[in-house]
Design an enzyme around this catalytic site. Structure first.
Site, PDB file in Angstrom:
ATOM      1  N   GLU A 264      58.446  30.194  16.352  1.00 57.86           N
ATOM      2  CA  GLU A 264      58.300  31.196  15.274  1.00 57.86           C
ATOM      3  C   GLU A 264      56.847  31.111  14.824  1.00 57.86           C
ATOM      4  O   GLU A 264      56.497  30.322  13.951  1.00 57.86           O
ATOM      5  CB  GLU A 264      59.241  30.851  14.111  1.00 57.86           C
ATOM      6  N   CYS A 298      54.417  34.801   6.833  1.00 56.62           N
ATOM      7  CA  CYS A 298      54.227  35.175   8.235  1.00 56.62           C
ATOM      8  C   CYS A 298      54.404  36.681   8.390  1.00 56.62           C
ATOM      9  O   CYS A 298      53.848  37.293   9.292  1.00 56.62           O
ATOM     10  CB  CYS A 298      55.200  34.423   9.122  1.00 56.62           C
TER      11      CYS A 298
END
Ligand code: NAD
Length: 509
Positions: A264, A298
Site C-alpha cells: 500500500e 495517501c
C-alpha cells in the site's frame, strides 16, 4: 496562528493518556528512541527499541502462537475482535487524542481514525462467520469439488506515520479472525500509538480468556527492524504501507523468498471538474481532499484538472479558501490544518514549490507559518496553477500542495490523469452521467479508488482499499480483501467406486 501552552504540558498529557490506556511505563520512559510531537517539536517520550537480533525470537513466538490460534473456531476468534472493538469504543477519546499529539491531526480526524478501527472490528466480527469457499461443478461422476480457506501463518504489518493506528487495525482485525498472528512494525515516528493499541488489545485478551500469548507482537524501530521482519521465512505475508521508495526495497525481498505481499504505497491522486459539476460540492470536497490532514493522507488530492468553462468560477474561490483556512495547533478549537510531521516534510514541500515555480507554476500560499517553535513545522497549504503537467507534478510530495491545470476535452484530462506512476485514488465532479460513466469505465481512471462527486480521500472500510501501478497493487480492509490473509485449498473428493481421470486421460496399469 495560535501558539500552544507550556512545552512540557504535552509530554505530561501523553504520559497520562498512556498510563490510562494501560501501557507499561517502562516501555516509554527510558528507551533509546526519542519521540517528538509535531505540535511543538518537543520530545514527549523515549521508547524502548527492539534490537534487530530480537526480531527472530519474537517471530518464533508469534509462530508458536499461530499453531494454537489456527485451531480456534473462526467465530470464537471473531469474539476476540468484538471485544477489541468494545475496548476501542471505551478508549476512543484517549486514543484519538494520542493520535493528534503524535501525528498532529485535528481532533475530529484523530477520533475518526479510531472510529475506522471500530468499524473494521465490526466488519471482521461478521466476517468471522462468513469465510466461505465455493462448491464447484466437476466433470467427473461421483466427485465433488470445493474450496476451503485456512489460516495462513504469521502476518507482518509495516505501517506509515500518517495513519498510525487505522492501518494496523485494517490488517489485524482481518488477520486475527482468519486465524493468523500479527507482528507489527509501526513507523518509528509513531511508536506511542502502537504501544497504546497493544495495551488495548491486551484488555480484550484478558476478557477473552484462553487465547495464546503473542497473538500480537510490536517491533519498535526503523527500516532495519522492518527488513528483519521482511526477510524472516516464518512470516507468511507482509502487508507494508508507506512510500513507493519503501515498496521498491521491500517488494523484491519478499518476492525473492516467494512470500505473499500486500503493498500500500504512495499516491498522486487527482480530481477532474467538468462543466456540469456542482461547484459548491466540488469546492468543499477539493478543499478537504487537498488541505485536510495538512496534505498528509495517501489519498490527499494532489492534482486537479478543471474544465476551461468553469475554471474562472472555481479556482478563485479555491484560492480564497487557501488564504483563509485556519492553521495552528490542532488541539485548539476551530483549527483545520495542523503541522507537517517534521523538518524533512517541510523541506520537501519547499523544494517542490521551488521546482514548480521554475516549471512555470503560479503559487498561492505555501511557506512556513511563524510560531516561534523552531522544531514545529506549520505551513500554509499551496495551490499551484501549472501551465502543464510537468515533472514535479508527476511526483508525490507528502505535503499540502495542489497542482491545478486547465483542460478542454475530457478524454485528454483522463489521459493526463492516468499519466503518473501512482494509481491510488481519483474523482470526477460532474452531473453528466456520460462523463461519470466514462471515468468509471475500463478506459477511465486507472486507480484502485474511483469516485464520483466526492473527493479522493476519506474511504470507508467496507470497500477494498488500495491502488494500482506504483501504489503497489495491494488491497486491504473490506470487500473480499480477507482472502489475502488465508490459504486457499482446492479439494476434490471421489465418492464413486471408480477412478476416472480428468480431461478423459487413461492410465490403466
Ligand atoms: P515510509 O516509506 O518512510 O515508511 C513507512 C514504513 O516503512 C515505516 O514503518 C518505515 O520504518 C518502514 N520502512 C522504511 N524502510 C524500510 C525497509 N527497507 N524495510 C522495511 N520497512 C521499511 O513512509 P511514511 O513517510 O511513514 O508515510 C508516508 C508515505 O506512505 C506516503 O508515500 C504515503 O502515500 C504512503 N501511504 C500509503 C498508504 C496506502 O494505503 N497506499 C497509506 C498511508 C501512507
Amino acid at each position: 496562528m495560535r501558539r500552544s501552552g507550556a512545552r512540557n504540558m504535552i509530554a505530561d498529557e501523553t504520559a497520562e493518556i498512556l498510563s490510562r490506556l494501560g501501557v507499561d511505563e517502562k516501555l516509554y520512559t527510558s528507551g533509546e528512541l526519542a519521540v517528538s510531537t509535531p505540535l511543538t517539536g518537543e520530545i514527549i517520550s523515549n521508547v524502548k527499541q527492539t534490537g534487530a537480533e530480537e526480531v527472530s525470537s519474537k517471530i518464533e513466538d508469534a509462530h508458536r502462537a499461530f499453531l494454537q490460534w489456527r485451531n480456534v473456531p473462526a467465530p470464537r476468534r471473531g469474539e476476540l475482535v468484538r471485544l477489541l472493538g468494545e475496548e476501542l469504543r471505551n478508549d476512543k477519546e484517549d486514543l484519538g487524542r494520542l493520535v493528534s499529539i503524535e501525528v498532529g491531526k485535528v481532533p475530529s480526524e484523530g477520533a475518526g481514525e479510531v472510529q475506522e478501527m471500530i468499524d473494521i472490528c465490526d466488519f471482521a466480527v461478521g466476517l468471522s462467520r462468513q469465510l466461505y469457499g465455493l462448491t464447484i461443478a466437476t466433470e467427473r461422476d461421483g466427485h465433488r469439488m470445493m474450496e476451503t480457506w485456512h489460516p495462513l501463518g504469521v502476518v507482518g504489518v509495516i505501517t506509515a506515520f500518517n495513519f498510525p493506528v487505522a492501518v494496523w487495525s485494517w490488517n489485524s482485525a482481518l488477520a486475527l479472525i482468519c486465524g493468523n498472528t500479527v507482528v507489527w512494525k509501526p513507523s518509528e515516528k509513531t511508536p506511542l500509538t502502537a504501544l497504546a493499541c497493544q495495551a488495548i488489545l491486551k484488555k480484550a485478551l484478558d476478557r477473552f480468556g484462553d487465547a495464546p500469548e503473542n497473538l500480537l507482537t510490536v517491533l519498535i524501530g526503523a527500516g532495519d527492524v522492518g527488513e528483519a521482519l521482511v526477510d524472516n521465512t516464518k512470516v507468511a505475508l507482509v502487508s507494508a504501507t508507506g512510500s513507493t521508495r519503501m515498496g521498491r526495497l521491500v517488494g523484491p525481498r519478499l518476492a525473492s523468498r516467494f512470500a505473499r505481499q500486500i503493498l500500500e504505497l504512495g499516491g498522486n491522486n487527482a480530481g477532474i471538474v467538468c462543466p456540469s459539476a456542482d461547484l459548491e460540492m466540488a469546492l468543499r470536497a477539493i478543499a478537504f481532499g487537498a488541505i485536510g490532514t495538512a496534505g498528509q493522507r495517501c489519498t490527499s488530492m494532489r492534482r486537479l484538472f478543471v474544465h476551461e468553462d468553469v475554471y474562472d468560477q472555481l479556482v478563485p474561490r479555491l484560492k480564497k479558501a487557501y488564504e483563509t483556512v485556519s492553521i495552528g495547533n490542532p488541539l485548539e478549537q476551530d483549527v483545520l490544518v495542523g503541522p507537517l510531521i517534521d523538518r524533512n516534510a517541510f523541506e520537501a514541500m519547499e523544494a517542490a514549490l521551488e521546482s514548480a515555480t521554475k516549471q512555470g507554476g503560479a503559487v498561492t500560499g505555501g511557506g512556513r507559518v511563524d510560531t516561534g517553535l523552531s522544531e514545529a513545522y506549520y505551513v500554509r497549504p499551496a495551490l499551484v496553477e501549472m501551465p502543464e503537467q510537468s515533472g514535479i507534478v508527476l511526483e508525490e510530495t507528502f505535503a499540502p500542495i495542489l497542482y491545478v491545470m486547465k483542460y478542454t476535452e475530457l478524454s485528454e484530462a483522463i489521459a493526463q490523469h492516468n499519466a503518473v506512476g501512482a494509481g491510488l485514488s481519483s474523482s470526477i465532479f460532474t452531473l453528466n452521467m456520460r462523463e461519470a460513466e466514462q471515468f468509471l469505465s475500463a478506459t477511465g481512471s486507472d486507480c484502485g479508488i474511483v469516485n464520483v462527486n466526492i473527493g479522493t480521500s476519506g474511504a470507508e472500510i467496507g470497500g477494498a482499499f488500495g491502488g494500482e501501478k506504483e501504489t503497489g497493487g495491494g488491497r486491504e480492509s473490506g470487500s473480499d480483501a480477507w482472502k489475502a490473509y488465508m490459504r486457499r485449498s482446492t479439494n476434490t473428493i471421489n465418492y464413486s467406486d471408480s477412478l476416472p481421470l480428468a480431461q478423459g486421460v487413461s492410465f490403466d496399469i
